[in-house]
Design a protein around this motif. Structure first.
Motif, PDB file in Angstrom:
ATOM      1  N   VAL A   1     -15.608 -15.160  19.062  1.00 40.56           N
ATOM      2  CA  VAL A   1     -14.632 -16.255  19.119  1.00 40.56           C
ATOM      3  C   VAL A   1     -13.192 -15.770  19.187  1.00 40.56           C
ATOM      4  CG1 VAL A   1     -16.204 -17.798  17.908  1.00 40.56           C
ATOM      5  CG2 VAL A   1     -14.520 -16.489  16.601  1.00 40.56           C
ATOM      6  N   ALA A   2     -12.983 -14.474  19.282  1.00 37.72           N
ATOM      7  CA  ALA A   2     -11.615 -13.936  19.290  1.00 37.72           C
ATOM      8  C   ALA A   2     -10.797 -14.467  20.465  1.00 37.72           C
ATOM      9  CB  ALA A   2     -11.652 -12.411  19.311  1.00 37.72           C
ATOM     10  N   LEU A   3     -11.428 -14.627  21.632  1.00 39.05           N
ATOM     11  CA  LEU A   3     -10.708 -15.116  22.805  1.00 39.05           C
ATOM     12  C   LEU A   3     -10.254 -16.563  22.644  1.00 39.05           C
ATOM     13  CD1 LEU A   3     -12.516 -13.666  25.961  1.00 39.05           C
ATOM     14  CD2 LEU A   3     -10.131 -13.345  25.276  1.00 39.05           C
ATOM     15  N   ASP A   4     -10.843 -17.268  21.689  1.00 45.91           N
ATOM     16  CA  ASP A   4     -10.471 -18.662  21.441  1.00 45.91           C
ATOM     17  C   ASP A   4      -9.406 -18.783  20.351  1.00 45.91           C
ATOM     18  OD1 ASP A   4     -12.383 -19.745  23.297  1.00 45.91           O
ATOM     19  OD2 ASP A   4     -13.933 -19.263  21.824  1.00 45.91           O
ATOM     20  N   ALA A   5      -8.818 -17.645  19.955  1.00 46.08           N
ATOM     21  CA  ALA A   5      -7.760 -17.622  18.932  1.00 46.08           C
ATOM     22  C   ALA A   5      -8.260 -18.091  17.567  1.00 46.08           C
ATOM     23  CB  ALA A   5      -6.556 -18.444  19.374  1.00 46.08           C
ATOM     24  N   VAL A   6      -9.526 -17.823  17.300  1.00 45.62           N
ATOM     25  CA  VAL A   6     -10.117 -18.087  15.986  1.00 45.62           C
ATOM     26  C   VAL A   6     -10.388 -16.746  15.322  1.00 45.62           C
ATOM     27  CG1 VAL A   6     -12.061 -19.082  14.728  1.00 45.62           C
ATOM     28  CG2 VAL A   6     -11.178 -20.234  16.777  1.00 45.62           C
ATOM     29  N   THR A   7      -9.863 -16.545  14.133  1.00 46.10           N
ATOM     30  CA  THR A   7     -10.120 -15.301  13.413  1.00 46.10           C
ATOM     31  C   THR A   7     -11.183 -15.529  12.346  1.00 46.10           C
ATOM     32  OG1 THR A   7      -8.448 -15.578  11.665  1.00 46.10           O
ATOM     33  CG2 THR A   7      -7.722 -14.604  13.771  1.00 46.10           C
ATOM     34  N   VAL A   8     -11.957 -14.490  12.081  1.00 48.15           N
ATOM     35  CA  VAL A   8     -13.036 -14.544  11.091  1.00 48.15           C
ATOM     36  C   VAL A   8     -12.936 -13.293  10.233  1.00 48.15           C
ATOM     37  CG1 VAL A   8     -15.514 -14.753  10.712  1.00 48.15           C
ATOM     38  CG2 VAL A   8     -14.498 -15.738  12.774  1.00 48.15           C
ATOM     39  N   ASN A   9     -12.690 -13.469   8.964  1.00 50.97           N
ATOM     40  CA  ASN A   9     -12.510 -12.325   8.064  1.00 50.97           C
ATOM     41  C   ASN A   9     -13.194 -12.555   6.730  1.00 50.97           C
ATOM     42  OD1 ASN A   9     -10.545 -10.544   9.612  1.00 50.97           O
ATOM     43  ND2 ASN A   9      -9.367 -12.450   9.563  1.00 50.97           N
ATOM     44  N   LEU A  10     -13.316 -11.470   5.978  1.00 43.35           N
ATOM     45  CA  LEU A  10     -13.811 -11.544   4.609  1.00 43.35           C
ATOM     46  C   LEU A  10     -12.746 -10.966   3.678  1.00 43.35           C
ATOM     47  CD1 LEU A  10     -16.471 -10.436   6.474  1.00 43.35           C
ATOM     48  CD2 LEU A  10     -17.591 -10.950   4.313  1.00 43.35           C
ATOM     49  N   LEU A  11     -12.643 -11.538   2.492  1.00 45.64           N
ATOM     50  CA  LEU A  11     -11.784 -11.006   1.450  1.00 45.64           C
ATOM     51  C   LEU A  11     -12.668 -10.676   0.255  1.00 45.64           C
ATOM     52  CD1 LEU A  11      -8.933 -10.304   0.548  1.00 45.64           C
ATOM     53  CD2 LEU A  11      -8.644 -12.682  -0.197  1.00 45.64           C
ATOM     54  N   LEU A  12     -12.667  -9.410  -0.111  1.00 44.89           N
ATOM     55  CA  LEU A  12     -13.620  -8.910  -1.105  1.00 44.89           C
ATOM     56  C   LEU A  12     -12.933  -8.629  -2.439  1.00 44.89           C
ATOM     57  CD1 LEU A  12     -15.465  -6.331   1.206  1.00 44.89           C
ATOM     58  CD2 LEU A  12     -15.831  -8.810   1.005  1.00 44.89           C
ATOM     59  N   PRO A  13     -13.209  -9.444  -3.444  1.00 38.67           N
ATOM     60  CA  PRO A  13     -12.603  -9.195  -4.755  1.00 38.67           C
ATOM     61  C   PRO A  13     -13.320  -8.072  -5.493  1.00 38.67           C
ATOM     62  CG  PRO A  13     -14.074 -11.061  -4.894  1.00 38.67           C
ATOM     63  CD  PRO A  13     -14.059 -10.644  -3.440  1.00 38.67           C
ATOM     64  N   GLY A  14     -12.547  -7.371  -6.302  1.00 40.81           N
ATOM     65  CA  GLY A  14     -13.138  -6.446  -7.260  1.00 40.81           C
ATOM     66  C   GLY A  14     -13.249  -7.172  -8.592  1.00 40.81           C
ATOM     67  N   ARG A  15     -12.665  -6.590  -9.622  1.00 38.92           N
ATOM     68  CA  ARG A  15     -12.700  -7.211 -10.946  1.00 38.92           C
ATOM     69  C   ARG A  15     -11.491  -8.118 -11.100  1.00 38.92           C
ATOM     70  NH1 ARG A  15     -17.580  -6.806 -12.713  1.00 38.92           N
ATOM     71  NH2 ARG A  15     -16.922  -6.910 -14.892  1.00 38.92           N
ATOM     72  N   ILE A  16     -11.641  -9.366 -10.707  1.00 37.27           N
ATOM     73  CA  ILE A  16     -10.588 -10.365 -10.848  1.00 37.27           C
ATOM     74  C   ILE A  16     -10.894 -11.189 -12.103  1.00 37.27           C
ATOM     75  CG2 ILE A  16      -9.307 -12.216  -9.735  1.00 37.27           C
ATOM     76  CD1 ILE A  16      -9.225  -9.669  -8.107  1.00 37.27           C
TER      77      ILE A  16
ATOM     78  N   PRO B   1     -16.621 -25.560  16.510  1.00 37.68           N
ATOM     79  CA  PRO B   1     -16.381 -26.128  17.841  1.00 37.68           C
ATOM     80  C   PRO B   1     -14.970 -26.703  17.996  1.00 37.68           C
ATOM     81  CG  PRO B   1     -18.571 -26.721  17.083  1.00 37.68           C
ATOM     82  CD  PRO B   1     -17.880 -26.074  15.916  1.00 37.68           C
ATOM     83  N   GLY B   2     -14.488 -27.415  16.990  1.00 42.20           N
ATOM     84  CA  GLY B   2     -13.147 -27.978  17.058  1.00 42.20           C
ATOM     85  C   GLY B   2     -12.068 -26.916  17.081  1.00 42.20           C
ATOM     86  N   MET B   3     -12.252 -25.872  16.289  1.00 39.78           N
ATOM     87  CA  MET B   3     -11.287 -24.769  16.288  1.00 39.78           C
ATOM     88  C   MET B   3     -11.193 -24.121  17.663  1.00 39.78           C
ATOM     89  SD  MET B   3     -12.116 -22.802  12.704  1.00 39.78           S
ATOM     90  CE  MET B   3     -11.783 -23.515  11.092  1.00 39.78           C
ATOM     91  N   ARG B   4     -12.334 -23.897  18.264  1.00 38.28           N
ATOM     92  CA  ARG B   4     -12.343 -23.260  19.586  1.00 38.28           C
ATOM     93  C   ARG B   4     -11.694 -24.165  20.637  1.00 38.28           C
ATOM     94  NH1 ARG B   4     -18.137 -20.343  20.523  1.00 38.28           N
ATOM     95  NH2 ARG B   4     -16.869 -19.039  21.905  1.00 38.28           N
ATOM     96  N   GLU B   5     -11.963 -25.441  20.534  1.00 34.05           N
ATOM     97  CA  GLU B   5     -11.389 -26.383  21.494  1.00 34.05           C
ATOM     98  C   GLU B   5      -9.866 -26.439  21.363  1.00 34.05           C
ATOM     99  OE1 GLU B   5     -11.688 -31.151  22.610  1.00 34.05           O
ATOM    100  OE2 GLU B   5     -13.161 -30.224  21.281  1.00 34.05           O
ATOM    101  N   ARG B   6      -9.373 -26.406  20.108  1.00 29.92           N
ATOM    102  CA  ARG B   6      -7.924 -26.482  19.882  1.00 29.92           C
ATOM    103  C   ARG B   6      -7.250 -25.119  20.005  1.00 29.92           C
ATOM    104  NH1 ARG B   6     -10.150 -29.401  15.750  1.00 29.92           N
ATOM    105  NH2 ARG B   6      -9.657 -27.777  14.212  1.00 29.92           N
ATOM    106  N   ARG B   7      -8.063 -24.062  20.105  1.00 27.90           N
ATOM    107  CA  ARG B   7      -7.574 -22.690  20.228  1.00 27.90           C
ATOM    108  C   ARG B   7      -6.694 -22.280  19.042  1.00 27.90           C
ATOM    109  NH1 ARG B   7      -8.815 -19.938  24.265  1.00 27.90           N
ATOM    110  NH2 ARG B   7      -7.058 -18.493  23.949  1.00 27.90           N
ATOM    111  N   TRP B   8      -7.175 -22.608  17.867  1.00 25.53           N
ATOM    112  CA  TRP B   8      -6.550 -22.144  16.614  1.00 25.53           C
ATOM    113  C   TRP B   8      -7.532 -22.387  15.489  1.00 25.53           C
ATOM    114  CZ3 TRP B   8      -5.110 -22.086  11.650  1.00 25.53           C
ATOM    115  CH2 TRP B   8      -4.031 -21.272  11.266  1.00 25.53           C
ATOM    116  N   GLY B   9      -7.847 -21.341  14.759  1.00 26.51           N
ATOM    117  CA  GLY B   9      -8.742 -21.509  13.629  1.00 26.51           C
ATOM    118  C   GLY B   9      -8.787 -20.273  12.761  1.00 26.51           C
ATOM    119  N   ARG B  10      -9.068 -20.494  11.502  1.00 30.10           N
ATOM    120  CA  ARG B  10      -9.216 -19.392  10.550  1.00 30.10           C
ATOM    121  C   ARG B  10     -10.477 -19.634   9.722  1.00 30.10           C
ATOM    122  NH1 ARG B  10      -5.987 -18.006  13.593  1.00 30.10           N
ATOM    123  NH2 ARG B  10      -3.841 -17.273  13.264  1.00 30.10           N
ATOM    124  N   ILE B  11     -11.370 -18.671   9.729  1.00 29.44           N
ATOM    125  CA  ILE B  11     -12.560 -18.693   8.878  1.00 29.44           C
ATOM    126  C   ILE B  11     -12.459 -17.498   7.954  1.00 29.44           C
ATOM    127  CG2 ILE B  11     -15.066 -18.493   8.807  1.00 29.44           C
ATOM    128  CD1 ILE B  11     -15.077 -19.826  11.616  1.00 29.44           C
TER     129      ILE B  11
END
Length: 257
Positions: A170-185, A124-134
């Motif tokens: 939530v894209a219109l609120d400038a919040v991005t949501v992504n996954l980072l998938l490790p292999g054999r780290i 909610p705070g990210m959307r209100e401030r129009r900047w967020g990264r998940i």
């Protein structure tokens, strides 16, 4: 390149070791104010002391109550959360054919419920401030289910479905949501899985690791700092047009695009 992370507040779940620590270190190096979270206060404080602008928060993020308490602490110490990195321990290995009802439920309880609780608190705070990264630290098993990791494959796929749906909402609120998938780290978790495979198959750990390297086009395990660098980019201001993506950091391990 300036990633535009100076002064951003980052909540990195389970960041006292492994991939969570690698992400926290990368974000701190880019000027973010990072909350180091973990169950062991002394360990969290030790890690936080090594990073500029970091604070330690001891909390059990396995429950909604623990998540709520941790978020409250971070906001009190650093301010509103701009970046939420979803991360946590992986479940035990096991075959799908032997999966019981309780174990199936544990896939959701361990790999979906806590992350949903964190997202619900900070979004909610990210959307209100129009900047967020998940950003969720996932597994290459989201793309191609991994042998003998039935619980992980099930829970991580469910989380990916939730986050992909959320990204569009939530894209219109400038919040991005992504996954980072490790292999054999090269982390303690991967070493644990390799040791379990060696015991199960009755071969040496060196043989297991050699076999693993042969399946990776890069012919090596990744380094935690390489994963952390990819995470920092996805959390950055310059990645504002990248959302709903599952990016693999695996040396080419998964052969599909």
């Amino acid at each position: 390149m300036d990633l535009g992370l100076t002064g951003k507040v980052a909540f990195v779940a389970a960041s006292t070791g492994g991939l969570g620590l690698a992400v926290a270190q990368a974000l701190a190096a880019e000027g973010a104010k990072v909350a180091i979270t973990g169950r062991r206060r002394e360990r969290a404080e030790h890690v936080a002391a090594s990073l500029p602008g970091a604070v330690a928060v001891a909390a059990d993020l396995g429950t909604p109550e623990g998540v709520a308490a941790a978020v409250e602490q971070v906001e009190k110490l650093l301010g509103p959360i701009d970046i939420a990195v979803l991360n946590g321990p992986g479940p035990k290995p096991g075959a799908a054919a032997a999966l019981g009802a309780d174990e199936l439920a544990s896939a959701f309880d361990l790999l979906v419920r806590p992350h949903h609780a964190l997202v619900s608190r900070v979004l909610p705070g990210m959307r209100e401030r129009r900047w967020g990264r998940i950003l969720a630290v996932g597994s290459s098993g989201v793309t191609a289910p991994l042998p003998n990791l039935a619980i992980s494959n099930t829970g991580r796929a469910a989380l990916a479905g939730y986050l992909k749906t959320l990204a569009a909402e939530v894209a219109l609120d400038a919040v991005t949501v992504n996954l980072l998938l490790p292999g054999r780290i090269a982390t303690d978790r991967v070493a644990e899985l390799d040791a379990a495979a060696a015991k199960r198959r009755g071969i040496s750990l060196d043989d297991v690791q050699l076999e693993s390297r042969k399946t990776i086009p890069a012919r090596r395990y990744g380094q935690p700092e390489e994963f952390g660098a990819a995470a920092a980019f996805l959390c950055s201001a310059v990645a504002s047009y990248v959302t709903g993506v599952a990016l693999r950091c695996d040396g080419g391990l998964i052969r599909s695009l």
